[in-house]
Design an enzyme around this catalytic site. Structure first.
Site, PDB file in Angstrom:
ATOM      1  N   HIS A 183      -1.633  -0.961   4.614  1.00 37.12           N
ATOM      2  CA  HIS A 183      -1.277  -0.081   3.498  1.00 37.12           C
ATOM      3  C   HIS A 183      -0.376   1.077   3.937  1.00 37.12           C
ATOM      4  O   HIS A 183       0.515   1.486   3.204  1.00 37.12           O
ATOM      5  CB  HIS A 183      -2.550   0.450   2.837  1.00 37.12           C
ATOM      6  CG  HIS A 183      -2.323   1.241   1.600  1.00 37.12           C
ATOM      7  ND1 HIS A 183      -1.804   0.691   0.448  1.00 37.12           N
ATOM      8  CD2 HIS A 183      -2.533   2.549   1.326  1.00 37.12           C
ATOM      9  CE1 HIS A 183      -1.708   1.616  -0.480  1.00 37.12           C
ATOM     10  NE2 HIS A 183      -2.144   2.760   0.027  1.00 37.12           N
TER      11      HIS A 183
ATOM     12  N   GLU B 296       4.177   7.525  -5.921  1.00 34.45           N
ATOM     13  CA  GLU B 296       4.559   8.053  -7.227  1.00 34.45           C
ATOM     14  C   GLU B 296       5.658   9.115  -7.156  1.00 34.45           C
ATOM     15  O   GLU B 296       6.204   9.519  -8.183  1.00 34.45           O
ATOM     16  CB  GLU B 296       3.332   8.631  -7.953  1.00 34.45           C
ATOM     17  CG  GLU B 296       2.339   7.583  -8.424  1.00 34.45           C
ATOM     18  CD  GLU B 296       1.473   7.004  -7.309  1.00 34.45           C
ATOM     19  OE1 GLU B 296       1.175   5.798  -7.383  1.00 34.45           O
ATOM     20  OE2 GLU B 296       1.103   7.745  -6.373  1.00 34.45           O
TER      21      GLU B 296
ATOM     22  N   PHE C   4      -2.853  14.548  -1.616  1.00 34.21           N
ATOM     23  CA  PHE C   4      -3.929  13.711  -1.100  1.00 34.21           C
ATOM     24  C   PHE C   4      -4.725  14.488  -0.063  1.00 34.21           C
ATOM     25  O   PHE C   4      -5.938  14.449  -0.057  1.00 34.21           O
ATOM     26  CB  PHE C   4      -3.347  12.420  -0.512  1.00 34.21           C
ATOM     27  CG  PHE C   4      -4.364  11.335  -0.338  1.00 34.21           C
ATOM     28  CD1 PHE C   4      -4.747  10.544  -1.408  1.00 34.21           C
ATOM     29  CD2 PHE C   4      -4.944  11.112   0.898  1.00 34.21           C
ATOM     30  CE1 PHE C   4      -5.701   9.551  -1.251  1.00 34.21           C
ATOM     31  CE2 PHE C   4      -5.897  10.115   1.067  1.00 34.21           C
ATOM     32  CZ  PHE C   4      -6.269   9.337  -0.010  1.00 34.21           C
TER      33      PHE C   4
END
Length: 140
Positions: free
Chosen positions: A74, A44, A11
């Site tokens: 989040h 993931e 990311f």
């Protein structure tokens, strides 16, 4: 010689590159080989490691990524659930080192990811190798 999978949640490219550099250096410095697989995010990582474990190609696993607190809840979900998933894999007997950084800001992440400073990637790789050693000790 063990073959280690580094699973990275790509990311923040520049931070992940530092984590991977530290992990590779630790693994190769210990005389082992490794390869890298990339997943979209920290959530993931446990799934990717579980799939890889089914292949019997790897002896241990290193989970790497960076989760930086934002303005919403989040952060807590991603940080907590990725850690829970990685912990579940270790309780199932996989040798996994958790190098997912959960930080307040990029400066904290950089201080921890940089191999010349915090070297959390290298630390996660060494943890995976230590767990592999324990698994081998207790299995035979």
């Amino acid at each position: 010689m063990a073959h280690i999978l580094i699973a990275e949640a790509r990311f923040y490219d520049h931070l992940n590159d530092l984590l991977i550099a530290g992990a590779r250096a630790a693994i190769e410095g210990a005389g082992h080989s490794c390869e890298v697989v990339t997943v979209p995010g920290a959530l993931e990582l446990p799934g990717a490691i579980s799939l890889a474990a089914d292949s019997d190609r790897y002896d241990a696993y290193v989970a790497l990524g960076v989760v930086i607190r934002g303005e919403t809840y989040h952060f807590e979900v991603v940080a907590g659930e990725s850690a829970r998933g990685i912990m579940a894999l270790t309780l199932d007997g996989l040798a996994v080192g958790n190098g997912v950084l959960t930080v307040e800001n990029e400066a904290q992440a950089l201080a921890r990811a940089d191999p010349a400073r915090g070297d959390k990637g290298g630390g996660a790789a060494l943890a995976a190798l230590a767990m592999l050693g324990l698994r081998e000790r207790f299995s035979g």
